[in-house]
Write a protein that holds these residues in place. Structure first.
Motif: not given
Ligand code: F6P
Length: 343
Positions: A205-211, A262, A202
């Motif tokens: 993924k959350s870091r990834y969605t923030r770029g 992931t 989680e």
């Protein structure tokens, strides 16, 4: 007064600073100091070196131990107790200063109960000995691990990868926690605070969605996950001489799981013995020196069966028996500090 000095268990930076301090303080009191080679085994082997000013000159900054070390346990040998008592009296030791970690403190306690005049000095990079705020070796290990995280950061960022650093810490995640905070890790995984492996996913993924296309994870070798059976193949199941399982490999398991769950490219690095070798930090040299000097005063005051300890900024002592009763696991308030950054 004739004092035997030994180092037992895994080595750590700062041991030579202790040996030097003991020798110098003993010299001031006109006590004789003898170095026992390779831990308690040296007494069985009658393997000794004279500790005097030339023997300890120039060693304050040297890693390892000039005495050598081992995980030899006298009381697990046939006629171990009798042999130990006989050899100690043959050599004429009035006291033994045992510099060791958790396993070695157990031996020191049994030796004390057998009538040997023992003083303990706590050492380990793991910082998990109960009764002392810090052990020397820990600060150096944290410095090395932090530098490793800094280095992993740049390559993680260039390659848009997840980087996992596995550090030592059998039952306690002190090195992981401190280096993780200092190095800006995105997740720190320690034995004391089990998390679900999906919680790791989680955060990534959350870091990834923030770029944020890279992340840094620090994991202690002794950690495990909730609801997760780590396969035996990721750990080395051999036992050490104290009968403890040899650890290492959780980072490889985690790296595989991250890629599987992931699709993020992940690499694992086990820092291993790099974090235990080499020059001690100034903090560890000072703490080791203070412990060494205090331990000779303990011998002078006949404070046997006790271990020196750091409490706040003071050096004090507690019974070895009390210290071996439990482990000093991480302060969960400090874990909360690291957790602020897990997102
Ligand atoms: O000194 C303690 C420790 O650092 C543990 O964290 C680790 O599991 C162990 O040493 C490994 O040491 P060795 O391979 O020398 O047995």
């Amino acid at each position: 007064m004739k004092i035997g000095v030994l180092t037992s268990g895994g080595d750590c930076p700062g041991l030579n600073a202790v040996i030097r301090a003991i020798t110098r303080k003993a010299e001031q009191l006109n006590y004789e100091t003898v170095g026992i080679k390779n831990g308690w085994k040296g007494i069985f082997d009658e393997s000794y070196i004279q500790l005097n000013l030339p023997a300890v000159a120039g060693i304050v900054n040297r890693g390892g131990t000039i005495l050598g070390t081992s995980r030899f346990s006298p009381f697990q040998q046939k006629n171990g107790k009798e042999t130990l008592l006989h050899k100690i009296s043959k050599e004429g030791f009035d006291a033994i200063i045992s510099i060791g970690g958790e396993g070695s403190m157990h031996i020191a306690q049994i030796a004390h109960e057998a009538g040997i005049n023992v003083v303990g000095i706590p050492k380990t990079i793991d910082n998990d000995i109960y009764g002392t705020d810090y052990t020397f070796g820990f600060d150096t290990a944290v410095g090395i691990a932090t530098e490793a995280i800094d280095r992993l950061h740049t390559t993680a960022e260039s390659h848009h990868r997840i980087m996992i650093l596995e550090v030592m810490g059998r039952h306690a995640g002190w090195i992981a926690l401190y280096s993780g905070i200092a190095g800006g890790a995105d997740i720190v995984i320690i034995p004391e605070k089990k998390i679900k492996i999906d919680d790791v996913m989680e955060v990534l993924k959350s870091r990834y969605t923030r770029g944020k296309l890279f992340s840094i994870i620090v994991v202690a070798e002794g950690a495990s996950f909730l609801e997760e059976e780590i396969p035996e193949s990721s750990a080395n199941k051999k036992l050490d001489d104290f009968g403890r399982e040899r650890l290492g490999g959780i980072s490889y398991y985690l790296a595989n799981e991250i890629e599987k769950r992931t699709g993020f490219e992940t690499r694992a690095t086990i820092l291993g013995y790099i974090q235990r070798g080499g020059v001690p930090s100034a903090f560890d040299r000072v703490l080791g020196t203070r412990f060494g000097i205090y331990s000779v005063e303990m011998v002078k005051d006949k404070k046997f069966g006790r271990m020196c300890a750091l409490k706040g900024s003071e050096i004090t002592d507690i019974t070895i028996k009390k210290s071996i009763g439990k482990l000093k696991t991480v302060d969960l308030e400090i874990y909360k500090v690291a957790k602020v950054f897990f997102k």
